[in-house]
Write an enzyme that holds these catalytic residues in place. Structure first.
Site, mmCIF file in Angstrom:
data_model
loop_
_atom_site.group_PDB
_atom_site.id
_atom_site.type_symbol
_atom_site.label_atom_id
_atom_site.label_comp_id
_atom_site.label_asym_id
_atom_site.label_seq_id
_atom_site.Cartn_x
_atom_site.Cartn_y
_atom_site.Cartn_z
ATOM 1 N N ASN A 66 -9.847 -0.654 -2.724
ATOM 2 C CA ASN A 66 -8.547 -0.367 -2.287
ATOM 3 C C ASN A 66 -7.685 -1.114 -3.377
ATOM 4 O O ASN A 66 -7.634 -2.346 -3.665
ATOM 5 C CB ASN A 66 -8.318 -1.245 -1.006
ATOM 6 C CG ASN A 66 -6.884 -0.951 -0.551
ATOM 7 O OD1 ASN A 66 -5.840 -0.640 -1.246
ATOM 8 N ND2 ASN A 66 -6.423 -1.145 0.850
ATOM 9 N N CYS A 94 0.848 -1.244 0.144
ATOM 10 C CA CYS A 94 -0.029 -0.037 -0.114
ATOM 11 C C CYS A 94 0.999 1.259 -0.184
ATOM 12 O O CYS A 94 0.400 2.242 -0.575
ATOM 13 C CB CYS A 94 -0.832 0.100 1.422
ATOM 14 S SG CYS A 94 -1.781 -1.693 1.195
ATOM 15 N N HIS A 116 -3.941 7.092 0.977
ATOM 16 C CA HIS A 116 -4.057 5.817 0.268
ATOM 17 C C HIS A 116 -5.386 5.247 0.612
ATOM 18 O O HIS A 116 -5.989 5.704 1.720
ATOM 19 C CB HIS A 116 -3.032 4.809 0.783
ATOM 20 C CG HIS A 116 -3.412 3.276 0.715
ATOM 21 N ND1 HIS A 116 -3.548 2.837 -0.461
ATOM 22 C CD2 HIS A 116 -3.632 2.377 1.522
ATOM 23 C CE1 HIS A 116 -4.027 1.629 -0.332
ATOM 24 N NE2 HIS A 116 -3.944 1.241 0.563
HETATM 25 O O1 UT7 Z 1 -4.576 -1.142 2.417
HETATM 26 C C1 UT7 Z 1 -3.994 -1.961 3.423
HETATM 27 C C2 UT7 Z 1 -4.430 -1.447 4.787
HETATM 28 N N1 UT7 Z 1 -5.822 -2.002 5.029
HETATM 29 C C3 UT7 Z 1 -6.615 -1.479 5.875
HETATM 30 O O2 UT7 Z 1 -6.265 -0.482 6.521
HETATM 31 C C4 UT7 Z 1 -7.690 -2.251 6.382
HETATM 32 C C5 UT7 Z 1 -7.963 -2.321 7.816
HETATM 33 N N2 UT7 Z 1 -9.068 -2.923 8.065
HETATM 34 C C6 UT7 Z 1 -10.374 -2.635 7.877
HETATM 35 O O3 UT7 Z 1 -10.757 -1.958 7.119
HETATM 36 C C7 UT7 Z 1 -11.355 -3.324 8.536
HETATM 37 O O4 UT7 Z 1 -11.037 -4.170 9.667
HETATM 38 C C8 UT7 Z 1 -12.439 -4.372 7.609
HETATM 39 C C9 UT7 Z 1 -13.184 -3.265 6.668
HETATM 40 C C10 UT7 Z 1 -11.250 -5.310 6.771
HETATM 41 C C11 UT7 Z 1 -13.374 -5.241 8.266
HETATM 42 O O5 UT7 Z 1 -14.173 -4.263 9.291
HETATM 43 P P1 UT7 Z 1 -14.184 -4.668 10.753
HETATM 44 O O6 UT7 Z 1 -15.274 -3.622 11.262
HETATM 45 O O7 UT7 Z 1 -13.100 -4.783 11.414
HETATM 46 O O8 UT7 Z 1 -15.074 -6.047 10.851
HETATM 47 P P2 UT7 Z 1 -14.387 -7.570 11.327
HETATM 48 O O9 UT7 Z 1 -13.518 -8.091 10.651
HETATM 49 O O10 UT7 Z 1 -14.394 -7.393 12.888
HETATM 50 O O11 UT7 Z 1 -15.828 -8.511 11.133
HETATM 51 C C12 UT7 Z 1 -17.188 -7.891 11.873
HETATM 52 C C13 UT7 Z 1 -18.033 -9.047 11.401
HETATM 53 C C14 UT7 Z 1 -17.787 -10.562 11.610
HETATM 54 O O12 UT7 Z 1 -18.926 -11.211 11.907
HETATM 55 P P3 UT7 Z 1 -19.181 -11.774 13.476
HETATM 56 O O13 UT7 Z 1 -17.960 -12.585 13.994
HETATM 57 O O14 UT7 Z 1 -19.280 -10.443 13.910
HETATM 58 O O15 UT7 Z 1 -20.494 -12.475 13.411
HETATM 59 C C15 UT7 Z 1 -17.355 -10.752 10.187
HETATM 60 O O16 UT7 Z 1 -17.506 -12.223 9.976
HETATM 61 O O17 UT7 Z 1 -18.677 -8.910 9.884
HETATM 62 C C16 UT7 Z 1 -18.261 -10.038 9.326
HETATM 63 N N3 UT7 Z 1 -17.887 -9.975 7.861
HETATM 64 C C17 UT7 Z 1 -18.608 -9.741 6.843
HETATM 65 N N4 UT7 Z 1 -20.022 -9.509 6.785
HETATM 66 C C18 UT7 Z 1 -20.444 -9.203 5.555
HETATM 67 C C19 UT7 Z 1 -16.515 -9.985 7.445
HETATM 68 N N5 UT7 Z 1 -16.454 -9.624 6.416
HETATM 69 C C20 UT7 Z 1 -17.770 -9.386 5.810
HETATM 70 C C21 UT7 Z 1 -18.367 -9.190 4.404
HETATM 71 N N6 UT7 Z 1 -19.778 -9.222 4.460
HETATM 72 N N7 UT7 Z 1 -17.716 -8.986 3.465
#
Ligand code: UT7
Length: 336
Positions: A293, A115, A263
């Site tokens: 992204n 990134c 980014h």
């Molecule tokens: O470019 C490189 C740098 N990258 C970044 O900076 C990315 C940084 N991280 C993020 O942007 C976020 O952590 C994400 C967007 C990747 C994820 O968001 P989050 O709020 O951290 O979600 P999470 O991973 O904690 O997941 C929350 C819930 C989970 O379900 P439960 O366990 O609460 O039942 C996941 O299984 O959302 C679920 N989930 C989804 N649901 C629907 C994960 N992915 C999805 C999805 N659709 N695509």
């Protein structure tokens, strides 16, 4: 000593638009979740057989940048190519660009900083230009993510975020050292290397021959892994730090920023940074809604669009900042 100045910008994205609703047909996800957590509405994917690759998209973006710079391809003294998704494991795409643009046998360097790859790339170019070694350097960021994502529910937390595309910039010698790239600031923290990674085919102690021998359909070595929340928490801290570092190095305040081009990792990260530095909506450029992204391509695509829309003007103070896999992060302070 000279400064370097961006004199030409270009970008290329595939025509194929993939919406959140399209993804919800092939995995358990939905538009509301994706938009709420990331701000993304759609992204572009290359179409198999259409011929778009990381290199070819980089070449298309480069052609636009070269034309806008008003130089000839043979005026380019050096190529820097940033990507995490090269066409080949080796050689890297830098030499393929040299070949495909038909440029004379100048040096070509591949940057593997994900990134923050474009910021590392322009930092390298800037140093060569500053010392007088090169006059015009082509810097490209390009990615084809779509081929490498797990498009099943198992991979949804990573796969809905990433998109394909390319951006390019021509950096050129600037004799007025109060203009152009004023400084760049680069960092890494390899302690967290595996938190956002794809292990194959390097694999550390597990070799490609082992993967083939095991022939395990559930082998995840070739899939990207991201510890999302951990990456998010680190991103907001490092983005802020490295922007402050850049401002302080140039005796600038947040109020001096005309445009921040972050980014495009997650709209929530951009909004956090915007609030932290007290910037208005028109002082931060975001296009993650349309492209997702695109890793090393995200800043040059965003910068090109900001410039095309007249949002980057002569004399403006511009800040570029990125954080991602490595961890690596960086910023660039530019007087446009
Ligand atoms: O470019 C490189 C740098 N990258 C970044 O900076 C990315 C940084 N991280 C993020 O942007 C976020 O952590 C994400 C967007 C990747 C994820 O968001 P989050 O709020 O951290 O979600 P999470 O991973 O904690 O997941 C929350 C819930 C989970 O379900 P439960 O366990 O609460 O039942 C996941 O299984 O959302 C679920 N989930 C989804 N649901 C629907 C994960 N992915 C999805 C999805 N659709 N695509």
């Amino acid at each position: 000593m000279y400064n370097s100045k961006i004199i030409g910008l270009g970008h290329y994205v595939p025509d194929n638009v993939v919406t959140n609703d399209d993804l919800s047909k092939i995995m358990d996800t939905n538009d509301a979740w994706i938009q709420e957590r990331t701000g993304i509405k759609e992204r572009r994917y290359v179409v198999k057989g259409d011929g778009d690759t990381t290199t070819s998209m980089g070449v298309k973006a480069a052609k636009v940048a070269i034309e806008r710079a008003g130089i000839d391809k043979d005026d380019i003294d050096f190529i820097v190519f940033a990507t995490l998704s090269p066409d080949y494991y080796f050689p890297g795409p830098g030499v393929l660009v040299q070949r495909d643009l038909g440029i004379k046998t100048v040096g070509a360097l591949d940057v593997r900083n994900q990134c923050s790859g474009f910021i590392y790339g322009i930092s390298v170019a800037d140093q060569y230009i500053k010392t007088g070694m090169y006059k015009n350097v082509l810097v490209i960021g390009s990615e084809v993510h779509s081929h490498g994502l797990d498009m099943t529910t198992r991979g949804r937390s990573v796969s809905v975020i990433f998109g394909d595309g390319a951006g390019a910039a021509i950096l050129s010698r600037e004799e007025d050292t109060s203009k152009g790239i004023l400084s760049t600031h680069l960092h890494s923290e390899g302690q967290h290397a595996e938190e956002l990674s794809l292990l194959a085919p390097g694999m550390g102690n597990r070799w490609v021959s082992d993967i083939i021998a095991d022939n395990d359909p559930n082998d995840e070595s070739y899939l990207p892994h991201m510890n999302g929340q951990f990456v998010f928490k680190n991103a907001v801290v490092r983005f802020s730090e490295v922007i402050v570092e850049g401002l302080e190095a140039n005796n600038l305040q947040a109020s001096d920023i005309d445009m921040l081009v972050p980014h495009q990792a997650n709209l929530r990260i951009s909004q956090f940074i915007q609030k932290k530095f007290g910037l208005k909506d028109d002082q931060v450029f975001n296009n993650i809604m349309n492209y997702g992204n695109t890793t090393a391509a995200s800043i040059p695509i965003a910068l090109t669009e900001a410039w095309e829309q007249g949002k980057v003007k002569e004399g403006d103070t511009l800040v570029l900042a990125a954080f991602g896999s490595g961890f690596t992060w960086g910023s660039a302070i530019i007087k446009w």
